[in-house]
Design a protein around this motif. Structure first.
Motif, PDB file in Angstrom:
ATOM      1  N   MET A 198      11.132   4.064  -1.481  1.00  0.00           N
ATOM      2  CA  MET A 198       9.855   3.586  -0.943  1.00  0.00           C
ATOM      3  C   MET A 198       8.705   4.522  -1.306  1.00  0.00           C
ATOM      4  O   MET A 198       7.613   4.082  -1.689  1.00  0.00           O
ATOM      5  N   VAL A 202       5.301   3.627  -3.508  1.00  0.00           N
ATOM      6  CA  VAL A 202       3.912   3.867  -3.086  1.00  0.00           C
ATOM      7  C   VAL A 202       3.202   4.754  -4.093  1.00  0.00           C
ATOM      8  O   VAL A 202       2.039   4.521  -4.444  1.00  0.00           O
ATOM      9  N   SER A 207       1.937  -1.201  -2.207  1.00  0.00           N
ATOM     10  CA  SER A 207       1.594  -0.934  -0.813  1.00  0.00           C
ATOM     11  C   SER A 207       2.864  -0.502  -0.077  1.00  0.00           C
ATOM     12  O   SER A 207       3.984  -0.740  -0.544  1.00  0.00           O
ATOM     13  N   SER A 208       2.695   0.121   1.075  1.00  0.00           N
ATOM     14  CA  SER A 208       3.854   0.555   1.867  1.00  0.00           C
ATOM     15  C   SER A 208       4.740  -0.627   2.219  1.00  0.00           C
ATOM     16  O   SER A 208       5.971  -0.544   2.162  1.00  0.00           O
ATOM     17  N   GLU A 209       4.103  -1.746   2.578  1.00  0.00           N
ATOM     18  CA  GLU A 209       4.865  -2.938   2.953  1.00  0.00           C
ATOM     19  C   GLU A 209       5.634  -3.503   1.765  1.00  0.00           C
ATOM     20  O   GLU A 209       6.805  -3.895   1.889  1.00  0.00           O
ATOM     21  N   GLN A 210       4.990  -3.531   0.611  1.00  0.00           N
ATOM     22  CA  GLN A 210       5.677  -4.025  -0.586  1.00  0.00           C
ATOM     23  C   GLN A 210       6.862  -3.138  -0.949  1.00  0.00           C
ATOM     24  O   GLN A 210       7.962  -3.630  -1.252  1.00  0.00           O
ATOM     25  N   ARG A 212       8.564  -1.216   0.976  1.00  0.00           N
ATOM     26  CA  ARG A 212       9.621  -1.359   1.990  1.00  0.00           C
ATOM     27  C   ARG A 212      10.405  -2.649   1.771  1.00  0.00           C
ATOM     28  O   ARG A 212      11.650  -2.631   1.732  1.00  0.00           O
ATOM     29  N   ASP A 213       9.698  -3.761   1.638  1.00  0.00           N
ATOM     30  CA  ASP A 213      10.370  -5.052   1.496  1.00  0.00           C
ATOM     31  C   ASP A 213      11.258  -5.088   0.247  1.00  0.00           C
ATOM     32  O   ASP A 213      12.394  -5.592   0.287  1.00  0.00           O
ATOM     33  N   GLN A 217      15.436  -5.319   0.437  1.00  0.00           N
ATOM     34  CA  GLN A 217      16.111  -6.467  -0.178  1.00  0.00           C
ATOM     35  C   GLN A 217      17.026  -6.021  -1.318  1.00  0.00           C
ATOM     36  O   GLN A 217      18.099  -6.602  -1.528  1.00  0.00           O
TER      37      GLN A 217
END
Length: 286
Positions: A198, A202, A207-210, A212-213, A217
């Motif tokens: 992660m 970044v 982005s942090s959310e991208q 992470r996701d 997955q």
């Protein structure tokens, strides 16, 4: 589900109310194995923690000395889930309260069956287990070793209890430290690698959310591929590693950093530390 439902009639007490106890209790409740009223949780002195668990899961809590003693004398299964440093005192206290029909199950890292029976003061039926916190979502991996006093019926009971929150492996006690290094502490290794992936995402502009996701997955998909295809991780890795491609370049960096050797060393050190903790408990007794 019929085998699991037989446990509904059993009373289970968690002697210690930390994260592992919560993970197992939550898994048992969420999968319908035990009703919250069949589970009692207690700890040494943290009343706020017990109130939190009571509010979240509806379990029974025992806070006063008399209530604790009553539970420890009457419950079918006592799961030892206190911190290792508190275990010796707790087991000495527990020994005189036990009757032959009760079963003692430990999730304490490093504590051997011999040590537990010595502290209890008798050759009571004892089970040593090493679960992991993925039990909370029904995806745990638990290693189990039985003392020779544990009946076939109680062995089945323990298997059913932990199969409700994941897979179970019955092992000789001599190998349980290695198992601790693989599955007991293993989730933390995977989380650590996910952290790094992660962070790299970044740094590369996601982005942090991208980041992470995509990481979550990817790890989930890789595990499922091994599980569902039946192929080895090595074979699956080779299939996605084209000669002179980007994946091969990445694997080369990991190999140059002695990735496999580092993981081996981490597992070995985890097992070694578990043995050290067990030896420290023995010395404390002596």
């Amino acid at each position: 589900m019929s085998g699991i439902r037989t446990l509904i009639q059993k009373k289970v007490a968690f002697y210690g109310a930390g994260s592992m106890a919560e993970a197992i209790a939550r898994g048992l409740i969420s999968r319908g194995v035990l009703s919250p009223s069949s589970i009692t949780m207690m700890n040494r002195s943290n009343r706020e923690r017990l109130q939190e668990l009571e509010n979240k899961y509806g379990v029974i809590t025992a806070r006063e000395t008399a209530a604790k003693e009553d539970v420890l004398q009457t419950t079918d299964v006592i799961i030892l889930s206190m911190k290792p440093k508190d275990a010796a005192e707790a087991l000495r206290y527990l020994g005189p309260l036990l009757s032959p029909g009760q079963l003692v199950v430990s999730v304490i890292a490093g504590m051997t069956i011999e040590t537990m029976q010595t502290l209890l003061g008798k050759k009571h039926p004892v089970v040593r287990t090493m679960p992991n916190t993925s039990s909370t979502i029904g995806l745990g991996a638990t290693g189990i070793a039985f003392s020779e006093e544990v009946s076939d019926e109680d062995q089945h009971l323990v298997r059913t209890l932990f199969e409700a929150v994941g897979i179970v492996t019955i092992v000789d006690e001599s190998t349980i430290e290695t198992l601790t290094g693989i599955s007991g502490s293993g989730p933390a290794y995977i989380y650590y690698m996910m952290e790094a992936m992660m962070e790299a995402g970044v740094r590369g502009g996601l982005s942090s959310e991208q980041a992470r996701d995509l990481t979550v997955q990817t790890v989930l998909g890789a595990a499922r591929m091994v599980q569902q295809t039946g192929e080895s991780p090595q074979d699956l890795r080779k299939k996605v590693t084209s000669p002179n491609g980007s994946t091969e370049a990445a694997i080369g960096v990991l190999a140059k950093g002695h990735f496999k050797e580092t993981v081996h060393a981490a597992v070995d050190r985890c097992a070694e530390r578990s043995r050290e903790m067990g030896n420290a408990l023995k010395e404390e007794i002596n």
